[in-house]
Design a protein around this motif. Structure first.
Motif, PDB file in Angstrom:
ATOM      1  N   MET A   1      46.606  45.126  32.613  1.00 36.14           N
ATOM      2  CA  MET A   1      46.649  45.559  34.015  1.00 36.14           C
ATOM      3  C   MET A   1      47.084  44.385  34.892  1.00 36.14           C
ATOM      4  SD  MET A   1      43.522  46.890  36.432  1.00 36.14           S
ATOM      5  CE  MET A   1      43.039  48.161  35.286  1.00 36.14           C
TER       6      MET A   1
ATOM      7  N   ARG B   1      42.345  35.519  35.041  1.00 37.91           N
ATOM      8  CA  ARG B   1      42.326  36.869  34.486  1.00 37.91           C
ATOM      9  C   ARG B   1      41.316  37.819  35.117  1.00 37.91           C
ATOM     10  NH1 ARG B   1      44.970  40.902  31.862  1.00 37.91           N
ATOM     11  NH2 ARG B   1      43.430  42.332  30.990  1.00 37.91           N
TER      12      ARG B   1
ATOM     13  N   ARG C   1      38.684  43.942  36.174  1.00 39.44           N
ATOM     14  CA  ARG C   1      39.498  43.563  35.027  1.00 39.44           C
ATOM     15  C   ARG C   1      38.732  42.573  34.165  1.00 39.44           C
ATOM     16  NH1 ARG C   1      45.384  41.326  36.160  1.00 39.44           N
ATOM     17  NH2 ARG C   1      44.264  39.378  36.562  1.00 39.44           N
TER      18      ARG C   1
END
Length: 229
Positions: A1, A124, A166
């Motif tokens: 994503m 991330r 995420r």
């Protein structure tokens, strides 16, 4: 994503910059006089990368899932400045994890984070600020301070729960970037103290406009009607 897939701006231009000082998971379950009988409040820092999953940190445990777990309360963050204030008041050091937090952060005030604010930790992991921690008797027993709940309630330096948008890995020392901050401006501290009718309406308008959910724990605090004139 990608970051664009979670509707966040360019991480090169963050709204605020902070640092992840420690990543903490349960050290050991300990007996507790509360309704559950045990608690996982005793958190300690880990060295090296730690996996962040949708339900929390790898190797962490949430015993009382009603109050401390679930997707909207996957992680609990507390700021260094707030911990330092408590250290002065309590006359003791407040090491990372002592308050049961998973993340000890600096440069970002967790109790003044805005509901729906999104953070990027490292390169991330994306997290979303959801709701306040409600201090309980387990917390007071853990620190052996009988009136801690009332003192925490009065000060409202309660820290924030986070939803994992995420997953990935994070480590102590990672940079923390505030990617987005909703314009409604309702802070975690406001929710804890009881939002005004106007603040409640702003949160509901934000939910409708953004398509993002508002945790039930927050919705329960919203007034049903404006105050009488």
């Amino acid at each position: 994503m990608s970051l664009s897939a979670v509707n966040d701006p360019d991480p090169a231009a963050p709204l605020a910059l902070g640092r992840l000082e420690a990543v903490c998971v349960v050290h050991a379950l300990k007996p507790d006089a509360g309704a559950v009988g045990i608690t996982a409040i005793d958190k300690r820092p880990l060295d090296g990368p730690v996996k962040v999953r949708k339900i929390g940190l790898y190797a962490d445990v949430q015993v009382d899932r009603e109050h401390h777990g679930g997707y909207d309360q996957a992680l609990y963050a507390y700021s260094s400045t707030e911990a330092e204030r408590w250290g002065v008041e309590l006359g003791r050091e407040i090491p990372a994890g002592l308050f049961g937090e998973n993340l000890r952060v600096s440069g970002v005030e967790t109790s003044d984070a805005v509901v729906g604010e999104r953070w990027l930790i490292g390169s991330r992991v994306v997290l979303e600020v959801t709701c306040p921690r409600i201090p309980c008797s387990t917390f007071a027993r853990h620190l052996q301070v009988e009136d801690l709940v009332s003192r925490f309630t009065e000060r409202a330096d309660i820290g924030c729960f986070l939803k994992v948008i995420r997953p990935g890995k994070i480590s102590a020392g990672d940079e923390l970037r505030v990617l987005s901050r909703p314009s409604h401006g309702v802070r975690i501290r406001d929710v804890f103290r009881g939002p005004s009718y106007q603040q409640g309406q702003l949160l509901l308008e934000y939910r409708e406009r953004s398509g993002r959910g508002i945790p039930e724990k927050v919705l329960r605090t919203l007034p049903d009607a404006p105050p009488e004139a």
